[in-house]
Motif scaffolding. Structure first.
Motif, PDB file in Angstrom:
ATOM      1  N   ALA A  98      22.168 -13.425  24.437  1.00  0.00           N
ATOM      2  CA  ALA A  98      20.804 -13.501  23.906  1.00  0.00           C
ATOM      3  C   ALA A  98      20.637 -12.499  22.762  1.00  0.00           C
ATOM      4  CB  ALA A  98      19.790 -13.240  25.015  1.00  0.00           C
ATOM      5  N   LYS A  99      21.137 -11.275  22.961  1.00  0.00           N
ATOM      6  CA  LYS A  99      21.054 -10.240  21.928  1.00  0.00           C
ATOM      7  C   LYS A  99      21.875 -10.653  20.696  1.00  0.00           C
ATOM      8  CE  LYS A  99      21.315  -5.192  21.616  1.00  0.00           C
ATOM      9  NZ  LYS A  99      22.286  -4.728  20.638  1.00  0.00           N
ATOM     10  N   PHE A 100      23.058 -11.188  20.951  1.00  0.00           N
ATOM     11  CA  PHE A 100      23.935 -11.654  19.869  1.00  0.00           C
ATOM     12  C   PHE A 100      23.186 -12.641  18.962  1.00  0.00           C
ATOM     13  CE2 PHE A 100      26.819 -14.981  18.320  1.00  0.00           C
ATOM     14  CZ  PHE A 100      27.776 -14.246  17.646  1.00  0.00           C
ATOM     15  N   ILE A 101      22.555 -13.632  19.569  1.00  0.00           N
ATOM     16  CA  ILE A 101      21.854 -14.659  18.783  1.00  0.00           C
ATOM     17  C   ILE A 101      20.764 -14.031  17.916  1.00  0.00           C
ATOM     18  CG2 ILE A 101      20.343 -16.701  18.914  1.00  0.00           C
ATOM     19  CD1 ILE A 101      21.891 -17.369  21.584  1.00  0.00           C
ATOM     20  N   ASP A 102      19.898 -13.256  18.523  1.00  0.00           N
ATOM     21  CA  ASP A 102      18.769 -12.703  17.756  1.00  0.00           C
ATOM     22  C   ASP A 102      19.224 -11.719  16.679  1.00  0.00           C
ATOM     23  OD1 ASP A 102      17.050 -14.304  19.076  1.00  0.00           O
ATOM     24  OD2 ASP A 102      15.952 -12.736  20.118  1.00  0.00           O
ATOM     25  N   GLU A 103      20.239 -10.921  16.980  1.00  0.00           N
ATOM     26  CA  GLU A 103      20.727  -9.967  15.967  1.00  0.00           C
ATOM     27  C   GLU A 103      21.349 -10.684  14.780  1.00  0.00           C
ATOM     28  OE1 GLU A 103      21.597  -5.855  18.377  1.00  0.00           O
ATOM     29  OE2 GLU A 103      23.293  -7.055  17.693  1.00  0.00           O
ATOM     30  N   LYS A 104      22.115 -11.716  15.051  1.00  0.00           N
ATOM     31  CA  LYS A 104      22.783 -12.436  13.951  1.00  0.00           C
ATOM     32  C   LYS A 104      21.757 -13.170  13.082  1.00  0.00           C
ATOM     33  CE  LYS A 104      26.944 -11.166  14.954  1.00  0.00           C
ATOM     34  NZ  LYS A 104      27.597 -10.179  14.077  1.00  0.00           N
ATOM     35  N   VAL A 105      20.744 -13.757  13.720  1.00  0.00           N
ATOM     36  CA  VAL A 105      19.684 -14.435  12.957  1.00  0.00           C
ATOM     37  C   VAL A 105      18.957 -13.420  12.059  1.00  0.00           C
ATOM     38  CG1 VAL A 105      17.439 -15.609  13.122  1.00  0.00           C
ATOM     39  CG2 VAL A 105      19.330 -16.311  14.610  1.00  0.00           C
ATOM     40  N   LYS A 106      18.629 -12.276  12.637  1.00  0.00           N
ATOM     41  CA  LYS A 106      17.901 -11.246  11.892  1.00  0.00           C
ATOM     42  C   LYS A 106      18.737 -10.721  10.721  1.00  0.00           C
ATOM     43  CE  LYS A 106      14.800  -7.438  12.901  1.00  0.00           C
ATOM     44  NZ  LYS A 106      14.358  -6.432  13.877  1.00  0.00           N
ATOM     45  N   ALA A 107      20.025 -10.481  10.989  1.00  0.00           N
ATOM     46  CA  ALA A 107      20.912  -9.968   9.939  1.00  0.00           C
ATOM     47  C   ALA A 107      21.026 -10.989   8.806  1.00  0.00           C
ATOM     48  CB  ALA A 107      22.286  -9.635  10.523  1.00  0.00           C
ATOM     49  N   ALA A 108      21.117 -12.276   9.140  1.00  0.00           N
ATOM     50  CA  ALA A 108      21.220 -13.315   8.112  1.00  0.00           C
ATOM     51  C   ALA A 108      19.934 -13.377   7.288  1.00  0.00           C
ATOM     52  CB  ALA A 108      21.520 -14.668   8.750  1.00  0.00           C
ATOM     53  N   GLU A 109      18.793 -13.226   7.955  1.00  0.00           N
ATOM     54  CA  GLU A 109      17.499 -13.216   7.233  1.00  0.00           C
ATOM     55  C   GLU A 109      17.436 -12.067   6.234  1.00  0.00           C
ATOM     56  OE1 GLU A 109      14.146 -13.021   9.846  1.00  0.00           O
ATOM     57  OE2 GLU A 109      14.362 -15.099  10.481  1.00  0.00           O
ATOM     58  N   MET A 110      17.876 -10.875   6.696  1.00  0.00           N
ATOM     59  CA  MET A 110      17.866  -9.695   5.828  1.00  0.00           C
ATOM     60  C   MET A 110      18.759  -9.936   4.609  1.00  0.00           C
ATOM     61  SD  MET A 110      16.049  -7.136   7.195  1.00  0.00           S
ATOM     62  CE  MET A 110      16.809  -5.562   6.722  1.00  0.00           C
ATOM     63  N   LYS A 111      19.951 -10.473   4.860  1.00  0.00           N
ATOM     64  CA  LYS A 111      20.884 -10.750   3.758  1.00  0.00           C
ATOM     65  C   LYS A 111      20.294 -11.776   2.808  1.00  0.00           C
ATOM     66  CE  LYS A 111      25.497 -10.075   5.688  1.00  0.00           C
ATOM     67  NZ  LYS A 111      26.644 -10.847   6.187  1.00  0.00           N
ATOM     68  N   ALA A 112      19.687 -12.838   3.373  1.00  0.00           N
ATOM     69  CA  ALA A 112      19.139 -13.912   2.534  1.00  0.00           C
ATOM     70  C   ALA A 112      18.072 -13.360   1.590  1.00  0.00           C
ATOM     71  CB  ALA A 112      18.560 -15.022   3.405  1.00  0.00           C
ATOM     72  N   LYS A 113      17.328 -12.366   2.069  1.00  0.00           N
ATOM     73  CA  LYS A 113      16.273 -11.777   1.232  1.00  0.00           C
ATOM     74  C   LYS A 113      16.851 -10.940   0.095  1.00  0.00           C
ATOM     75  CE  LYS A 113      12.720 -11.548   4.776  1.00  0.00           C
ATOM     76  NZ  LYS A 113      12.002 -10.688   5.724  1.00  0.00           N
ATOM     77  N   SER A 114      18.071 -10.405   0.298  1.00  0.00           N
ATOM     78  CA  SER A 114      18.608  -9.450  -0.679  1.00  0.00           C
ATOM     79  C   SER A 114      19.521 -10.099  -1.726  1.00  0.00           C
ATOM     80  CB  SER A 114      19.351  -8.322   0.048  1.00  0.00           C
ATOM     81  OG  SER A 114      20.558  -8.819   0.594  1.00  0.00           O
ATOM     82  N   VAL A 115      19.971 -11.336  -1.493  1.00  0.00           N
ATOM     83  CA  VAL A 115      20.898 -11.939  -2.460  1.00  0.00           C
ATOM     84  C   VAL A 115      20.146 -12.677  -3.567  1.00  0.00           C
ATOM     85  CG1 VAL A 115      22.774 -12.150  -0.780  1.00  0.00           C
ATOM     86  CG2 VAL A 115      21.199 -14.085  -1.114  1.00  0.00           C
ATOM     87  N   GLU A 116      20.891 -13.023  -4.617  1.00  0.00           N
ATOM     88  CA  GLU A 116      20.303 -13.696  -5.785  1.00  0.00           C
ATOM     89  C   GLU A 116      20.511 -15.212  -5.684  1.00  0.00           C
ATOM     90  OE1 GLU A 116      19.036 -12.024  -8.553  1.00  0.00           O
ATOM     91  OE2 GLU A 116      19.466 -10.026  -7.759  1.00  0.00           O
ATOM     92  N   GLY A 117      19.506 -15.960  -6.072  1.00  0.00           N
ATOM     93  CA  GLY A 117      19.598 -17.404  -6.269  1.00  0.00           C
ATOM     94  C   GLY A 117      20.410 -18.167  -5.240  1.00  0.00           C
ATOM     95  N   LYS A 118      21.482 -18.814  -5.720  1.00  0.00           N
ATOM     96  CA  LYS A 118      22.220 -19.721  -4.848  1.00  0.00           C
ATOM     97  C   LYS A 118      23.146 -19.003  -3.849  1.00  0.00           C
ATOM     98  CE  LYS A 118      23.899 -23.725  -6.262  1.00  0.00           C
ATOM     99  NZ  LYS A 118      23.177 -24.695  -5.414  1.00  0.00           N
ATOM    100  N   GLU A 119      23.285 -17.673  -3.964  1.00  0.00           N
ATOM    101  CA  GLU A 119      24.127 -16.937  -3.003  1.00  0.00           C
ATOM    102  C   GLU A 119      23.627 -17.117  -1.575  1.00  0.00           C
ATOM    103  OE1 GLU A 119      24.398 -12.826  -4.039  1.00  0.00           O
ATOM    104  OE2 GLU A 119      25.143 -13.276  -6.043  1.00  0.00           O
ATOM    105  N   ILE A 120      22.396 -17.550  -1.444  1.00  0.00           N
ATOM    106  CA  ILE A 120      21.812 -17.760  -0.130  1.00  0.00           C
ATOM    107  C   ILE A 120      22.639 -18.777   0.669  1.00  0.00           C
ATOM    108  CG2 ILE A 120      20.191 -19.679  -0.482  1.00  0.00           C
ATOM    109  CD1 ILE A 120      18.002 -17.809   0.639  1.00  0.00           C
ATOM    110  N   GLU A 121      23.264 -19.714  -0.023  1.00  0.00           N
ATOM    111  CA  GLU A 121      24.111 -20.699   0.657  1.00  0.00           C
ATOM    112  C   GLU A 121      25.282 -20.019   1.360  1.00  0.00           C
ATOM    113  OE1 GLU A 121      25.320 -23.698  -2.125  1.00  0.00           O
ATOM    114  OE2 GLU A 121      23.253 -24.169  -2.668  1.00  0.00           O
ATOM    115  N   LEU A 122      25.856 -19.007   0.700  1.00  0.00           N
ATOM    116  CA  LEU A 122      26.979 -18.268   1.292  1.00  0.00           C
ATOM    117  C   LEU A 122      26.543 -17.540   2.553  1.00  0.00           C
ATOM    118  CD1 LEU A 122      28.725 -16.712  -1.847  1.00  0.00           C
ATOM    119  CD2 LEU A 122      29.500 -18.631  -0.449  1.00  0.00           C
ATOM    120  N   VAL A 123      25.342 -16.973   2.515  1.00  0.00           N
ATOM    121  CA  VAL A 123      24.820 -16.262   3.682  1.00  0.00           C
ATOM    122  C   VAL A 123      24.727 -17.218   4.881  1.00  0.00           C
ATOM    123  CG1 VAL A 123      22.799 -15.068   4.638  1.00  0.00           C
ATOM    124  CG2 VAL A 123      23.526 -14.596   2.292  1.00  0.00           C
ATOM    125  N   VAL A 124      24.197 -18.408   4.612  1.00  0.00           N
ATOM    126  CA  VAL A 124      24.038 -19.396   5.690  1.00  0.00           C
ATOM    127  C   VAL A 124      25.414 -19.821   6.220  1.00  0.00           C
ATOM    128  CG1 VAL A 124      23.161 -21.704   6.256  1.00  0.00           C
ATOM    129  CG2 VAL A 124      21.787 -20.160   4.863  1.00  0.00           C
TER     130      VAL A 124
END
Lengths: 222, 222
Positions: A98-124
């Motif tokens: 349960a912790k694994f799921i929520d932490e990974k989702v949160k980390a991906a959200e943080m990364k998605a906010k910090s990258v430029e333009g289409k790099e968001i695809e790489l994060v996903v």
């Protein structure tokens, strides 16, 4: 004393939707209060002064926050249809995933906010690579909880109803039945459960919302 | 069956030190294995394939990871000297504050790694602003757990032995008895407990280590 159960949530939040699901699985009547996160109610701010976020469960006037902590509270307070297993080791394993799921989702959200333009695809795409641990954990079982829906299934419902919408909004095809046969079989299983579907946002409306959020990430100043 | 309890940890990690403390408070004999995180052992990688981190508790051959999950496992397996209260609401509150502490520490670490040069001082100062919630929570009590050391105290031990060292290494004075009288009184209280001091790194050696880490953050390419 008559039980008074209130849930402050928002329809787009997988974290408040999982509390709705938990209450319904236990058969607990509750009052649902939809919050507008762009204009938070004085009650929400009073009940969650630290994080000022949904979900908040208020049981007989006492507020509980943080979705996984609320799930444990519900499971300890209403003992029917237990979410967590009895065995301490199995409980630890459920808490781990349960912790694994929520932490990974949160980390991906943080990364998605910090990258430029289409790099968001790489994060996903990177994110779904990590979800292979989850695919592996589920092998040979109908549910994470074994034969029936449990703690990890309730948390992992985010996988079923939010991941496919998110990847569609971003425009990647990282989460497919070919790559994740076990998780997709599980999605089929939990989709057979009526209350699970009741706690799912309408797909088209949800997709439009997620697309708007992603566009916001892409155009935000870094 | 004879109990076999092993702990994989590292002397600088508040997360593995808290597991040592928990085992000692319960009076559980265990074997401690010091890990070199720059050259992780095959055993650590086998027992924690997902995160590859300490602490790992191995109980009769079964590994448990994530420090707060390990604490709950220990409390559920060995019932003497309980860490968590019995009441579900009080348990939820303990879990809330424990999660608050670890999340804020982690968020501050992430920020410290991303800022340039002296901006790290601002990160530390901001962090201590957030710790005022913790100061407030403790008011009127000897321990977070009430009259004796409990779940939140074990987690909050990071406050006592790591925050003062960290601010000294960074060169700020944000965490002082004037600003945090309640937390400093509590530090005095837990410092009277022998096993708490046994699970504390030697101060000068620890300070040198933290200074080296901070210098690493400052000079790392962003």
């Amino acid at each position: 004393m008559a039980e008074e159960v209130k849930l402050f949530g928002t329809w787009t939040s997988p974290y408040s939707r999982r509390i709705e699901l938990a209450l319904k699985l236990k058969g607990i009547p509750f009052q649902y209060i939809e919050e507008d996160l762009s204009n938070k109610s004085p009650q929400l701010l009073k009940y969650n002064p630290v994080h000022k976020m949904v979900p908040v469960l208020v049981h007989n006037g006492k507020p509980i926050t943080e979705s996984q902590i609320i799930l444990e509270y519900i499971d300890e307070t209403w003992k029917n249809n237990p979410f967590l297993p009895q065995d301490p080791y199995q409980r630890a394993m459920a808490r781990f995933w349960a912790k694994f799921i929520d932490e990974k989702v949160k980390a991906a959200e943080m990364k998605a906010k910090s990258v430029e333009g289409k790099e968001i695809e790489l994060v996903v795409e990177e994110f779904f690579e990590e979800m292979k641990f989850l695919e592996n954990e589920l092998k040979g079982k109908d549910f994470f909880g074994g034969e029936t829906i449990g703690f990890v299934d309730i948390v992992a419902n985010i996988v079923a109803f939010f991941f496919t919408v998110t990847q569609q909004a971003v425009g990647v095809e990282a989460f497919t039945p070919e790559k994740f046969p076990v998780l997709f079989k599980w999605i089929g299983k939990i989709t057979e459960i009526d209350v699970v579907n009741e706690c799912r946002p309408p797909r088209e409306k949800h997709l439009a919302y997620v697309k708007a959020v992603i566009e916001g990430f892409k155009s935000a100043p870094k």
